[in-house]
Design a protein around this motif. Structure first.
Motif, short mmCIF file in Angstrom:
data_model
loop_
_atom_site.label_atom_id
_atom_site.label_comp_id
_atom_site.label_asym_id
_atom_site.label_seq_id
_atom_site.Cartn_x
_atom_site.Cartn_y
_atom_site.Cartn_z
N CYS A 1 34.20 35.86 43.84
CA CYS A 1 34.91 37.09 43.49
C CYS A 1 33.90 38.17 43.17
O CYS A 1 32.93 37.94 42.43
CB CYS A 1 35.83 36.85 42.29
N LEU A 2 34.10 39.36 43.73
CA LEU A 2 33.28 40.53 43.47
C LEU A 2 34.17 41.61 42.89
O LEU A 2 35.21 41.94 43.47
CB LEU A 2 32.61 41.02 44.75
N VAL B 1 29.59 45.90 37.45
CA VAL B 1 29.78 45.10 38.65
C VAL B 1 29.69 43.63 38.26
O VAL B 1 28.72 43.22 37.61
CB VAL B 1 28.72 45.41 39.72
N TYR B 2 30.69 42.86 38.64
CA TYR B 2 30.77 41.45 38.29
C TYR B 2 30.83 40.61 39.56
O TYR B 2 31.54 40.95 40.51
CB TYR B 2 32.02 41.20 37.44
N PHE B 3 30.07 39.51 39.55
CA PHE B 3 30.15 38.56 40.66
C PHE B 3 30.24 37.15 40.09
O PHE B 3 29.42 36.75 39.26
CB PHE B 3 28.93 38.65 41.58
N GLY B 4 31.24 36.40 40.53
CA GLY B 4 31.41 35.04 40.06
C GLY B 4 31.71 34.10 41.21
O GLY B 4 32.28 34.50 42.24
N THR B 5 31.30 32.84 41.06
CA THR B 5 31.53 31.86 42.12
C THR B 5 31.76 30.48 41.52
O THR B 5 31.22 30.14 40.47
CB THR B 5 30.34 31.82 43.09
N LYS C 1 31.46 20.12 39.62
CA LYS C 1 31.85 21.52 39.78
C LYS C 1 30.82 22.42 39.10
O LYS C 1 30.39 22.16 37.97
CB LYS C 1 33.23 21.78 39.19
N ILE C 2 30.42 23.48 39.80
CA ILE C 2 29.43 24.43 39.30
C ILE C 2 30.07 25.82 39.23
O ILE C 2 30.66 26.28 40.21
CB ILE C 2 28.19 24.47 40.20
N ASN C 3 29.95 26.47 38.07
CA ASN C 3 30.48 27.83 37.87
C ASN C 3 29.32 28.76 37.53
O ASN C 3 28.50 28.44 36.67
CB ASN C 3 31.50 27.86 36.74
N LEU C 4 29.28 29.90 38.21
CA LEU C 4 28.25 30.90 37.95
C LEU C 4 28.88 32.29 37.92
O LEU C 4 29.81 32.57 38.69
CB LEU C 4 27.17 30.88 39.05
N GLY D 1 25.99 30.09 33.59
CA GLY D 1 26.06 28.98 34.53
C GLY D 1 26.59 27.74 33.82
O GLY D 1 26.21 27.46 32.69
N GLN D 2 27.51 27.04 34.47
CA GLN D 2 28.09 25.84 33.87
C GLN D 2 28.21 24.75 34.93
O GLN D 2 28.62 25.01 36.07
CB GLN D 2 29.46 26.15 33.27
#
Length: 300
Positions: free
Chosen positions: A51-52, A81-85, A94-97, A122-123
């Motif tokens: 998501c951007l 500005v936010y970027f998440g994946t 599962k990796i969250n950033l 980061g998780q």
């Protein structure tokens, strides 16, 4: 108008999709010629989703009921500005950033001149059998004043490890360790929090319980640590812990009838080295803090 008796607000929201890419946003205007907008792109599949997001809230934009995404909740005086994946390389991994850059157009809380900053989180989560492991790292840079009213960058890092074990289908245990490090000019501070959760629910989910016992110790407010707490229906509790003390709470949900649900949240915090808690209208004489919430819900 300038007297505050009248205000004109208008907004439009929109969304569309094309070849798996989802676009969404909202733009609002106020009667004093200012505007606020947030727009985003989202894409994903079974392996990767991203998501951007771009936001810009004028410093003169005012809406008492707005709660836009941002560093502060007043939806004003901010651009970012936010970027998440989310990445799922393996079945149980599962990796969250996410990365968020932001700037302010005018002075904000703790800073007398405009500034910019960023957050990075980061998780990693992994499950095997009845066990679940989560490790999180968060780092943030914020503009902030010194005691001499000089603007500097405050750095803060948080490390968290949580382990959960499902004893039975109804009973789960969770243990969390959190560390924080804060750096502002030559001042370095640290803190930690450790808690044990006990979570129970009957097979028919008519009775649910969450219990926590926590111990925390931080050098000051700058190294405070936040920890989410379960609450009554539609309730929200995300307190911060600073200084040294113990925290325990019990949250219950009971449905004796199909039309009646009872909720209860009771908490207790003690600071062994204090004689007064809080200040101003929230000042409490003594070193103990109690909180209680009771809610009954009838459905027809």
């Amino acid at each position: 108008n300038d007297t505050g008796h009248k205000r004109f607000l208008m907004s439009v929201d929109y969304k569309t999709s094309f070849r798996g890419i989802y676009w969404f946003g909202e733009t609002a205007f106020s009667g004093i010629g200012s505007w606020a907008t947030i727009n985003g792109l989202r894409w994903g599949n079974s392996f990767l989703s991203a998501c951007l997001l771009y936001r810009r809230y004028d410093k003169k934009y005012i809406s008492h009921y707005a709660a836009g995404f941002g560093e502060y909740s007043n939806t004003s005086n901010e651009e970012g500005v936010y970027f998440g994946t989310d990445i799922s390389p393996l079945k149980n991994l599962k990796i969250n950033l996410y990365y968020d850059w932001f700037r302010f157009f005018s002075p904000r809380y703790g800073a007398t001149i405009p500034g910019s900053g960023w957050e990075l989180l980061g998780q990693i989560g992994y499950r095997h059998g009845n066990w679940e492991h989560r490790f999180r790292l968060k780092r943030e840079i914020h503009p902030e004043d010194t005691k001499e009213k000089i603007s500097v960058q405050r750095e803060k890092s948080e490390y968290r490890y949580q382990i959960g074990y499902r004893v039975t289908r109804q009973l789960e245990l969770r243990t969390r360790f959190s560390l924080s490090h804060s750096h502002k000019e030559q001042i370095k501070e640290k803190g930690f929090l450790v808690y044990q959760d006990l979570i129970y629910a009957t097979r028919n989910s008519r009775f649910k319980m969450q219990y926590r016992l926590a111990w925390f110790k931080t050098d000051s407010y700058q190294s405070r640590i936040y920890a989410y707490e379960n609450n009554v229906l539609y309730g929200y509790s995300f307190p911060s812990f600073m200084g040294e003390g113990w925290r325990t709470y019990l949250n219950l949900s009971w449905k004796p009838l199909n039309s009646l649900t009872c909720y209860l949240k009771g908490g207790f915090t003690v600071y062994p080295d204090r004689k007064v808690i809080g200040s101003g209208v929230t000042k409490v004489e003594g070193n103990k803090w109690y909180d209680l919430a009771l809610q009954l819900r009838f459905t027809f």
